[in-house]
Design a protein around this motif. Structure first.
Motif, mmCIF file in Angstrom:
data_model
loop_
_atom_site.group_PDB
_atom_site.id
_atom_site.type_symbol
_atom_site.label_atom_id
_atom_site.label_comp_id
_atom_site.label_asym_id
_atom_site.label_seq_id
_atom_site.Cartn_x
_atom_site.Cartn_y
_atom_site.Cartn_z
ATOM 1 N N ASP A 168 -1.298 -1.181 5.786
ATOM 2 C CA ASP A 168 -1.146 -1.915 4.524
ATOM 3 C C ASP A 168 -2.410 -2.708 4.232
ATOM 4 N N ILE A 198 -3.708 -3.486 1.474
ATOM 5 C CA ILE A 198 -3.588 -4.393 0.335
ATOM 6 C C ILE A 198 -2.926 -5.702 0.751
ATOM 7 N N THR A 237 0.824 -1.203 0.000
ATOM 8 C CA THR A 237 0.000 0.000 0.000
ATOM 9 C C THR A 237 0.861 1.257 0.000
#
Length: 469
Positions: free
Chosen positions: A238, A240, A16
């Motif tokens: 993060d 992702i 991310t």
């Protein structure tokens, strides 16, 4: 010479952060010029789809809901003669741009990038008084974010029933809006987390007029995420790659595909444009049907049966509408899309109406169309289809199409896109406005977005629009 910041982040484990740094630090000159050519085509294509979509009752109803609620005049509601908040404009315009299923697709995303990214970028740019140059750079940032998420999560996400345009479109909208709002890398990390919290979109809605809410809501969600993050709201570090992030929707999340070539390799050249007003999975079959129809001596009344051998995903998307009842359902029906193409000689917008679908000739021919999946067919630019047409005299003709018109290896050029825009916009915009919009998009780098959007308002109301500061 130091490396660009997103390349430094790409060496770390935080996906991310790397994507956020790319979005925050992308400059117009970082993008190869040929990518902006694809971007301009996509903007014009989406604008035509949106103008046409605003004529539909569902879009008018959504606009009425917004009017009842009240809204700050930030950005234009295209072809409606009104303005709304930046969030509401992105929602309504985003929904309108997909309602008729004529907007572009990316094959590996299995979704529609422009119908999320373009309404986001135009709404924010109009609100903030930015230029077409800014819009193009933001479009590239949003397109790359959305497609790279698709490369990381497809086809498993789609197979689980999620529609990538909604579920992953929030990343595209967030990237485009964040770039235009000048969020820094840390703010972009937070914005991506907030956007991901709003990820949604179900394939069960395919073939209904409400599917387009996926596109509008993704655009709206991306902007909202950026505005909240801009005011200091924190989110996941993060979303992702994190353990309980995007992988909770579907696994695996191949984070390396998000980072691979980030900032040096762009994906806009893979955009697929539609010349038929139907789900992209039936376009190869429609092209084959239209070609068979042009054979000397052809008559629809001579057809005994049509056998369609196609990609497995095409069967998955279209088999359930074998008995289509509406124009929307026909867009997701191999049987009815082909019957309409054979009988009407076209698969353009006007053909997919409830009246045409109810035509006894269409229904009778649809009943003689049979579809089967071929697991050996590969989905690269399109879902291939092979049609076998058997006539009443026993003769048979076989025709296979792998890449229908509009795909990268069989492209629609600028003149094709301009012709499509003229056709879609003609019932709504004045001829002079249509030509000016085409000219504006062709030189979008030099265009004031507020002036462009005013031309896309209704002719009788455009002059009265007050541009919001």
């Amino acid at each position: 010479m130091t490396s660009p910041i997103w390349k430094v982040h790409a060496l770390s484990s935080n996906t991310t952060a790397a994507l956020a740094a790319f979005v925050a630090n992308l400059r117009h000159e970082d993008v190869p010029q040929d990518q902006y050519g694809y971007a301009r085509k996509s903007v014009l294509d989406w604008l035509g789809c949106c103008v046409a979509g605003t004529r539909e009752a569902e879009v008018r109803a959504l606009g009425d809901v917004m009017a009842d609620m009240g809204s700050a005049p930030h950005a234009t509601l295209i072809a409606r003669g009104a303005m709304a908040s930046v969030l509401d404009a992105a929602l309504l315009n985003g929904a309108a741009g997909n309602l008729l299923d004529l907007d572009d697709v990316h094959p590996q995303l299995i979704g529609h990038p422009s119908s999320v990214v373009v309404p986001t970028a135009l709404a924010v740019a109009e609100w903030k008084g930015l230029s077409g140059r800014d819009v193009l750079t933001a479009y590239v940032a949003g397109y790359e974010a959305m497609v790279r998420m698709g490369l990381a999560m497809e086809p498993e996400l789609y197979d689980r029933g999620w529609h990538a345009t909604g579920a992953l479109g929030v990343f595209g909208a967030c990237a485009a809006a964040g770039h235009l709002l000048r969020l820094d890398a840390a703010q972009m990390v937070a914005a991506f987390g907030i956007a991901a919290a709003q990820a949604a979109g179900l394939r069960e809605l395919f073939g209904t007029s409400s599917k387009c809410i996926h596109h509008g809501k993704a655009a709206m969600a991306g902007i909202l995420a950026c505005l909240w993050a801009q005011r200091g709201t924190q989110s996941a570090a993060d979303v992702i790659g994190g353990r309980f992030g995007m992988r909770t929707l579907s696994e695996p999340v191949r984070t390396e595909r998000v980072l691979d070539g980030l900032g040096t390799r762009f994906h806009l050249a893979q955009t697929c444009y539609k010349r038929h007003a139907a789900c992209g999975s039936v376009h190869a079959a429609i092209d084959a049907a239209l070609a068979l129809r042009e054979r000397p001596g052809f008559s629809v009344d001579d057809i005994e049966r049509i056998d369609v051998r196609t990609h497995t995903l095409s069967v998955s998307l279209t088999a359930h509408n074998e008995q289509a009842r509406t124009g929307y359902e026909a867009k997701y029906s191999m049987h009815y899309a082909l019957a309409l193409a054979f009988i009407e000689g076209s698969a353009e917008l006007a053909v997919f109406s409830d009246v045409h679908v109810a035509d006894p000739r269409v229904r009778a021919l649809a009943a003689r169309i049979h579809m089967s999946a071929d697991p050996d067919m590969q989905y690269v630019e399109a879902m291939p289809s092979e049609l076998t047409m058997t006539l009443r005299d026993g003769s048979r003709t076989v025709l296979r199409v792998d890449t229908p018109k509009g795909r990268p290896s069989n492209p629609m050029d600028w003149s094709d896109m301009a012709a499509k825009f003229r056709q879609l916009a003609a019932p709504t915009l004045e001829p002079s406005a249509i030509e000016q919009v085409i000219e504006d998009v062709a030189r979008l780098e030099d265009v004031d977005v507020r002036a462009l959007m005013q031309r896309l308002s209704t002719a009788e109301d455009a002059a009265a629009q007050a541009v919001a500061a």
